[in-house]
Design an enzyme around this catalytic site. Structure first.
Site, PDB file in Angstrom:
ATOM      1  N   CYS A 121      -1.377   4.418  -1.075  1.00 56.96           N
ATOM      2  CA  CYS A 121      -2.839   4.547  -1.106  1.00 56.96           C
ATOM      3  C   CYS A 121      -3.461   3.363  -0.356  1.00 56.96           C
ATOM      4  O   CYS A 121      -4.178   3.545   0.608  1.00 56.96           O
ATOM      5  CB  CYS A 121      -3.339   4.606  -2.548  1.00 56.96           C
ATOM      6  SG  CYS A 121      -2.778   6.070  -3.451  1.00 56.96           S
TER       7      CYS A 121
ATOM      8  N   SER B  18      -7.139   6.177   0.216  1.00 54.91           N
ATOM      9  CA  SER B  18      -7.639   6.843  -0.974  1.00 54.91           C
ATOM     10  C   SER B  18      -7.750   5.795  -2.070  1.00 54.91           C
ATOM     11  O   SER B  18      -6.829   4.988  -2.238  1.00 54.91           O
ATOM     12  CB  SER B  18      -6.651   7.953  -1.373  1.00 54.91           C
ATOM     13  OG  SER B  18      -6.957   8.492  -2.635  1.00 54.91           O
ATOM     14  N   ASN B  19      -8.859   5.785  -2.807  1.00 58.69           N
ATOM     15  CA  ASN B  19      -9.024   4.761  -3.830  1.00 58.69           C
ATOM     16  C   ASN B  19      -9.673   5.350  -5.079  1.00 58.69           C
ATOM     17  O   ASN B  19     -10.797   5.860  -5.029  1.00 58.69           O
ATOM     18  CB  ASN B  19      -9.853   3.604  -3.283  1.00 58.69           C
ATOM     19  CG  ASN B  19      -9.524   2.279  -3.919  1.00 58.69           C
ATOM     20  OD1 ASN B  19     -10.413   1.480  -4.181  1.00 58.69           O
ATOM     21  ND2 ASN B  19      -8.264   1.990  -4.183  1.00 58.69           N
TER      22      ASN B  19
END
Length: 277
Positions: free
Chosen positions: A159, A180-181
């Site tokens: 991620c 992506s978080n």
């Protein structure tokens, strides 16, 4: 109020007010009960810290020791074997640990993987520190955890997949990139971790601490995290704590958990949030 709390509150409010749901799509992530884990998200968000204080939340307790253990596992141990986490009772990776008690060729594996650079065998971490010391003007101080040849052998795609280091006027700046978080669970740990990593690298390379920039391509809040986050950001923050790092450590691989102390960490209780897998 600490800067991290105010920055986080603004980020959460922005996503809740302006974000878009992915309920029109077939999402990969699910909850433990098998139902789809939908998110509300914004594209390309950025938070930036001058590092004058430790960027850790006080509106909930962040498990800071577990966060540092994960960081040490990745960057110092440089392995995907979960034995180190087991030894220290860190459960952050339990949902993605395979039958061999590792996470495949992800994260620490990529950092410790032998590579040939400038005519010698090294790894990404050793190469980074060597180049920061001897070639500070370079704009190639990059660590990448996204190796397309190894993706299908990773239990979870990275991620937070990339970081770049820049030296300007004796100050070490860090830019971290996340494809992506997860704002509810992952983000608070990630920001704190990379502040710690930046201080570790600055200490062993001799630079002053510069800025920390954290870029999120997909900054999202899971549907089941909305109400817990509304409660959390409504809490009154405490002043930021101080982080002590053993000043005697001059070799990066010598860092252990005993070289870190978080002093004066007053915070609200933890906020229960389910994990999407």
């Amino acid at each position: 109020m600490g800067m991290a709390d105010e920055t986080y509150k603004q980020l959460v409010e922005d996503i809740l007010e302006h974000g878009e749901w992915d309920k029109d799509q077939q999402v990969r992530t699910v909850w433990a009960d098998g139902t789809a884990a939908y998110t509300k998200s914004l594209i390309c968000k950025q938070v930036r810290f001058d590092n004058s204080e430790v960027p850790i939340l006080t509106t909930k307790r962040v498990p800071w020791k577990s966060a540092i253990h994960e960081l040490l596992w990745f960057y110092v141990k440089r392995t995907s074997d979960c034995s180190y986490l087991d030894e220290h009772n860190v459960k952050l990776w339990k949902e993605w640990t395979n039958e061999n008690n590792n996470i495949g060729k992800a994260y620490g594996y990529q950092l410790g993987k032998p590579i040939m650079l400038k005519g010698r065998i090294t790894n990404q971490v050793d190469h980074l520190i060597d180049q920061l010391r001897h070639n500070p003007a370079s704009r190639r101080h990059v660590i990448s955890l996204w190796n397309i040849d190894d993706l299908d052998q990773m239990e979870l795609y990275p991620c937070v997949w990339n970081n770049q280091w820049l030296v300007k006027q004796g100050r070490l700046h860090l830019i971290v990139n996340a494809r992506s978080n997860d704002i509810g669970l992952g983000h608070p740990l990630n920001v704190f971790q990379y502040h710690v990593l930046q201080r570790m690298v600055a200490q062993v390379t001799g630079y002053e601490l510069g800025t920390l920039t954290f870029n999120m391509n997909d900054a999202h809040i899971y549907e089941r995290h909305v109400e817990p986050l509304r409660e959390q950001i409504g809490r009154e923050p405490y002043p930021a704590p101080q982080l002590w790092i053993n000043p005697d450590i001059r070799r990066f691989d010598d860092f252990t958990i005993d070289d870190f102390k978080l002093i004066g960490y007053d915070c609200h209780p933890s906020v229960k949030m389910d994990i999407a897998i």
